[in-house]
Design a protein around this motif. Structure first.
Motif, PDB file in Angstrom:
ATOM      1  N   ALA A  98       0.870  -1.358   0.070  1.00  0.00           N
ATOM      2  CA  ALA A  98      -0.077   0.074   0.084  1.00  0.00           C
ATOM      3  C   ALA A  98       0.956   1.322   0.024  1.00  0.00           C
ATOM      4  CB  ALA A  98      -0.990   0.138   1.197  1.00  0.00           C
ATOM      5  N   HIS A  99       0.593   2.252  -0.667  1.00  0.00           N
ATOM      6  CA  HIS A  99       1.097   3.742  -0.549  1.00  0.00           C
ATOM      7  C   HIS A  99       1.068   4.130   0.899  1.00  0.00           C
ATOM      8  CE1 HIS A  99       1.021   3.732  -4.914  1.00  0.00           C
ATOM      9  NE2 HIS A  99      -0.169   4.059  -4.854  1.00  0.00           N
ATOM     10  N   PRO A 100       2.185   4.881   1.083  1.00  0.00           N
ATOM     11  CA  PRO A 100       2.093   5.596   2.616  1.00  0.00           C
ATOM     12  C   PRO A 100       0.971   6.299   2.898  1.00  0.00           C
ATOM     13  CG  PRO A 100       3.953   6.155   1.193  1.00  0.00           C
ATOM     14  CD  PRO A 100       2.987   5.428   0.433  1.00  0.00           C
ATOM     15  N   SER A 101       0.633   6.103   4.166  1.00  0.00           N
ATOM     16  CA  SER A 101      -0.660   6.705   4.878  1.00  0.00           C
ATOM     17  C   SER A 101      -0.224   7.881   5.619  1.00  0.00           C
ATOM     18  CB  SER A 101      -1.744   5.907   5.303  1.00  0.00           C
ATOM     19  OG  SER A 101      -1.116   5.183   6.640  1.00  0.00           O
ATOM     20  N   PRO A 102      -1.199   8.824   5.974  1.00  0.00           N
ATOM     21  CA  PRO A 102      -0.708   9.793   7.018  1.00  0.00           C
ATOM     22  C   PRO A 102       0.275   9.332   8.182  1.00  0.00           C
ATOM     23  CG  PRO A 102      -2.911  10.268   6.559  1.00  0.00           C
ATOM     24  CD  PRO A 102      -2.462   8.695   5.864  1.00  0.00           C
ATOM     25  N   ASP A 103      -0.188   8.127   8.786  1.00  0.00           N
ATOM     26  CA  ASP A 103       0.833   7.674   9.866  1.00  0.00           C
ATOM     27  C   ASP A 103       2.083   7.316   9.567  1.00  0.00           C
ATOM     28  OD1 ASP A 103      -1.315   7.755  11.534  1.00  0.00           O
ATOM     29  OD2 ASP A 103      -1.848   5.721  11.495  1.00  0.00           O
ATOM     30  N   ASP A 104       2.305   7.178   8.225  1.00  0.00           N
ATOM     31  CA  ASP A 104       3.655   6.720   7.785  1.00  0.00           C
ATOM     32  C   ASP A 104       4.608   8.082   7.467  1.00  0.00           C
ATOM     33  OD1 ASP A 104       3.255   3.711   7.501  1.00  0.00           O
ATOM     34  OD2 ASP A 104       1.896   4.199   5.865  1.00  0.00           O
ATOM     35  N   VAL A 105       3.931   9.266   7.070  1.00  0.00           N
ATOM     36  CA  VAL A 105       4.661  10.328   6.617  1.00  0.00           C
ATOM     37  C   VAL A 105       5.340  11.070   7.860  1.00  0.00           C
ATOM     38  CG1 VAL A 105       4.163  12.460   5.349  1.00  0.00           C
ATOM     39  CG2 VAL A 105       2.925  10.575   4.831  1.00  0.00           C
ATOM     40  N   LEU A 106       6.657  11.407   7.527  1.00  0.00           N
ATOM     41  CA  LEU A 106       7.337  12.287   8.582  1.00  0.00           C
ATOM     42  C   LEU A 106       7.276  13.733   8.116  1.00  0.00           C
ATOM     43  CD1 LEU A 106      10.142   9.869   9.004  1.00  0.00           C
ATOM     44  CD2 LEU A 106       8.381  10.187  10.451  1.00  0.00           C
ATOM     45  N   LEU A 107       7.416  14.016   6.657  1.00  0.00           N
ATOM     46  CA  LEU A 107       7.381  15.313   6.241  1.00  0.00           C
ATOM     47  C   LEU A 107       7.182  15.238   4.740  1.00  0.00           C
ATOM     48  CD1 LEU A 107       8.501  18.466   6.252  1.00  0.00           C
ATOM     49  CD2 LEU A 107      10.798  17.445   5.477  1.00  0.00           C
ATOM     50  N   VAL A 108       6.303  16.122   4.333  1.00  0.00           N
ATOM     51  CA  VAL A 108       5.788  16.365   2.910  1.00  0.00           C
ATOM     52  C   VAL A 108       6.422  17.696   2.395  1.00  0.00           C
ATOM     53  CG1 VAL A 108       3.899  16.978   1.362  1.00  0.00           C
ATOM     54  CG2 VAL A 108       3.664  15.074   3.146  1.00  0.00           C
ATOM     55  N   ILE A 109       6.927  17.732   1.120  1.00  0.00           N
ATOM     56  CA  ILE A 109       7.749  18.884   0.427  1.00  0.00           C
ATOM     57  C   ILE A 109       7.099  19.062  -0.830  1.00  0.00           C
ATOM     58  CG2 ILE A 109      10.052  19.646  -0.297  1.00  0.00           C
ATOM     59  CD1 ILE A 109      11.488  17.723   1.611  1.00  0.00           C
ATOM     60  N   GLU A 110       6.859  20.396  -1.232  1.00  0.00           N
ATOM     61  CA  GLU A 110       6.333  20.760  -2.397  1.00  0.00           C
ATOM     62  C   GLU A 110       7.093  21.672  -2.940  1.00  0.00           C
ATOM     63  OE1 GLU A 110       4.193  19.291  -4.439  1.00  0.00           O
ATOM     64  OE2 GLU A 110       2.325  18.456  -3.063  1.00  0.00           O
ATOM     65  N   VAL A 111       7.322  21.801  -4.092  1.00  0.00           N
ATOM     66  CA  VAL A 111       8.315  23.001  -4.803  1.00  0.00           C
ATOM     67  C   VAL A 111       7.341  23.611  -5.722  1.00  0.00           C
ATOM     68  CG1 VAL A 111       9.828  23.592  -6.623  1.00  0.00           C
ATOM     69  CG2 VAL A 111      10.663  21.313  -4.927  1.00  0.00           C
ATOM     70  N   ALA A 112       7.215  25.064  -5.473  1.00  0.00           N
ATOM     71  CA  ALA A 112       6.123  25.907  -5.879  1.00  0.00           C
ATOM     72  C   ALA A 112       6.686  27.120  -6.650  1.00  0.00           C
ATOM     73  CB  ALA A 112       5.050  26.349  -5.000  1.00  0.00           C
ATOM     74  N   ASP A 113       6.353  27.197  -8.003  1.00  0.00           N
ATOM     75  CA  ASP A 113       6.428  28.334  -8.917  1.00  0.00           C
ATOM     76  C   ASP A 113       4.833  28.643  -9.113  1.00  0.00           C
ATOM     77  OD1 ASP A 113       6.204  26.147 -10.628  1.00  0.00           O
ATOM     78  OD2 ASP A 113       8.311  26.913 -11.429  1.00  0.00           O
ATOM     79  N   SER A 114       4.284  28.170 -10.343  1.00  0.00           N
ATOM     80  CA  SER A 114       2.926  28.384 -10.845  1.00  0.00           C
ATOM     81  C   SER A 114       1.988  27.861  -9.939  1.00  0.00           C
ATOM     82  CB  SER A 114       2.905  28.069 -12.338  1.00  0.00           C
ATOM     83  OG  SER A 114       3.018  26.750 -12.528  1.00  0.00           O
ATOM     84  N   SER A 115       2.273  26.711  -9.166  1.00  0.00           N
ATOM     85  CA  SER A 115       1.393  26.133  -8.400  1.00  0.00           C
ATOM     86  C   SER A 115       1.466  26.758  -6.796  1.00  0.00           C
ATOM     87  CB  SER A 115       1.779  24.692  -8.206  1.00  0.00           C
ATOM     88  OG  SER A 115       3.153  24.441  -7.724  1.00  0.00           O
ATOM     89  N   LEU A 116       2.020  28.026  -6.630  1.00  0.00           N
ATOM     90  CA  LEU A 116       2.280  28.259  -5.240  1.00  0.00           C
ATOM     91  C   LEU A 116       0.764  28.533  -4.581  1.00  0.00           C
ATOM     92  CD1 LEU A 116       3.863  29.271  -2.853  1.00  0.00           C
ATOM     93  CD2 LEU A 116       3.657  31.590  -4.042  1.00  0.00           C
ATOM     94  N   SER A 117      -0.300  29.203  -5.329  1.00  0.00           N
ATOM     95  CA  SER A 117      -1.533  29.427  -4.433  1.00  0.00           C
ATOM     96  C   SER A 117      -2.208  27.991  -4.449  1.00  0.00           C
ATOM     97  CB  SER A 117      -2.551  30.269  -5.089  1.00  0.00           C
ATOM     98  OG  SER A 117      -2.592  29.832  -6.436  1.00  0.00           O
TER      99      SER A 117
END
Length: 195
Positions: A98-117
Motif C-alpha cells: 500500500a502507498h504511505p498513509s498519514p501515519d507513515d509520513v514524516l514530512l511532505v515537501i512541495e516545490v512551488a512556482d506557478s502552483s504556489l496558491s
C-alpha cells in the motif's frame, strides 16, 4: 432541466482505474478531494530545485527513513496527492502492499512556482486535515522555504497549521523528523542569474 455534475472519485475507484492502466504515466494526475487534478508543467527553476533536493535529501536521510519523489500518499477518504518529495517511515515491504498513509509520513515537501496558491490554499488544509505533522513549500516566487507545523481544526471545521516559519536562503532548517539533521536552504533554492 438537469444540471451536469462532475464525477467525484473515491480512493478505491481511483486506485482501480490506475491499476487498470486508465491513466498514463505522463498524464500527471492526482486525486484531491475526489477530483482528478492535472498537475501543471514544471519550469526550469522548479526542475533545478527538484534536482537540488534529489542531491541533498538522500545524503541527509540515508537509511533512517524512506525518501519518495512524486509518488502517491493515500489520504482517506478521497485524496491521493503526489507531492514533489515525502520522507516516510521505513517499512519492511517498502510500501509494496500500500502507498504511505498519514501515519507513515514524516514530512511532505512541495516545490512551488506557478502552483504556489494551489499548494497553499488546497494542499495546506488537505495535509493538515490528514494529520500530516510537517509540510514544507519551497516558494520559488519569494525565494524562501515556508515551513508549516502543528495541524489544527478551527471551530468552523477548517484545517490548517498553527505554525508557519519562513526560512531564507542564507539560513539552515532542521528536519522535524530528525532534529539532528539540518538542511542548508541555499543549497536547494535555485540561484537566479544576474543580468
Amino acid at each position: 432541466m438537469s444540471i451536469a455534475q462532475a464525477k467525484r472519485f473515491t480512493l478505491d475507484e481511483y486506485q482501480k482505474l490506475t491499476e487498470l492502466g486508465f491513466f498514463h504515466e505522463d498524464d500527471h494526475i492526482e486525486l484531491i478531494n475526489g477530483e482528478l487534478i492535472q498537475m501543471v508543467s514544471k519550469g526550469k527553476a522548479h526542475e533545478t530545485c527538484l534536482r537540488n533536493l534529489l542531491r541533498e535529501l538522500p545524503k541527509l536521510v540515508g537509511d533512517r527513513a524512506t525518501l519518495q519523489s512524486q509518488a502517491p500518499i493515500t489520504l482517506p477518504p478521497n485524496s491521493e496527492p503526489e507531492p514533489d518529495f515525502a520522507i516516510v517511515k521505513n517499512r519492511d515491504d517498502n510500501y509494496l502492499s500500500a502507498h504511505p498513509s498519514p501515519d507513515d509520513v514524516l514530512l511532505v515537501i512541495e516545490v512551488a512556482d506557478s502552483s504556489l496558491s494551489y499548494d497553499q490554499d488546497i494542499k495546506i488544509p488537505l495535509y493538515a486535515k490528514a494529520g500530516i505533522a510537517d509540510y514544507w513549500i519551497f516558494n520559488l516566487f519569494d525565494n524562501c522555504l515556508e515551513s508549516y507545523s502543528q495541524p489544527y481544526q478551527d471551530s468552523q471545521g477548517k484545517h490548517g497549521y498553527l505554525n508557519k516559519r519562513i526560512v531564507l536562503p542564507n539560513q539552515v532548517i532542521y528536519l522535524p523528523c530528525f532534529p539532528d539533521l539540518s538542511l542548508d536552504v541555499s543549497r536547494i533554492l535555485p540561484i537566479k542569474p544576474t543580468v
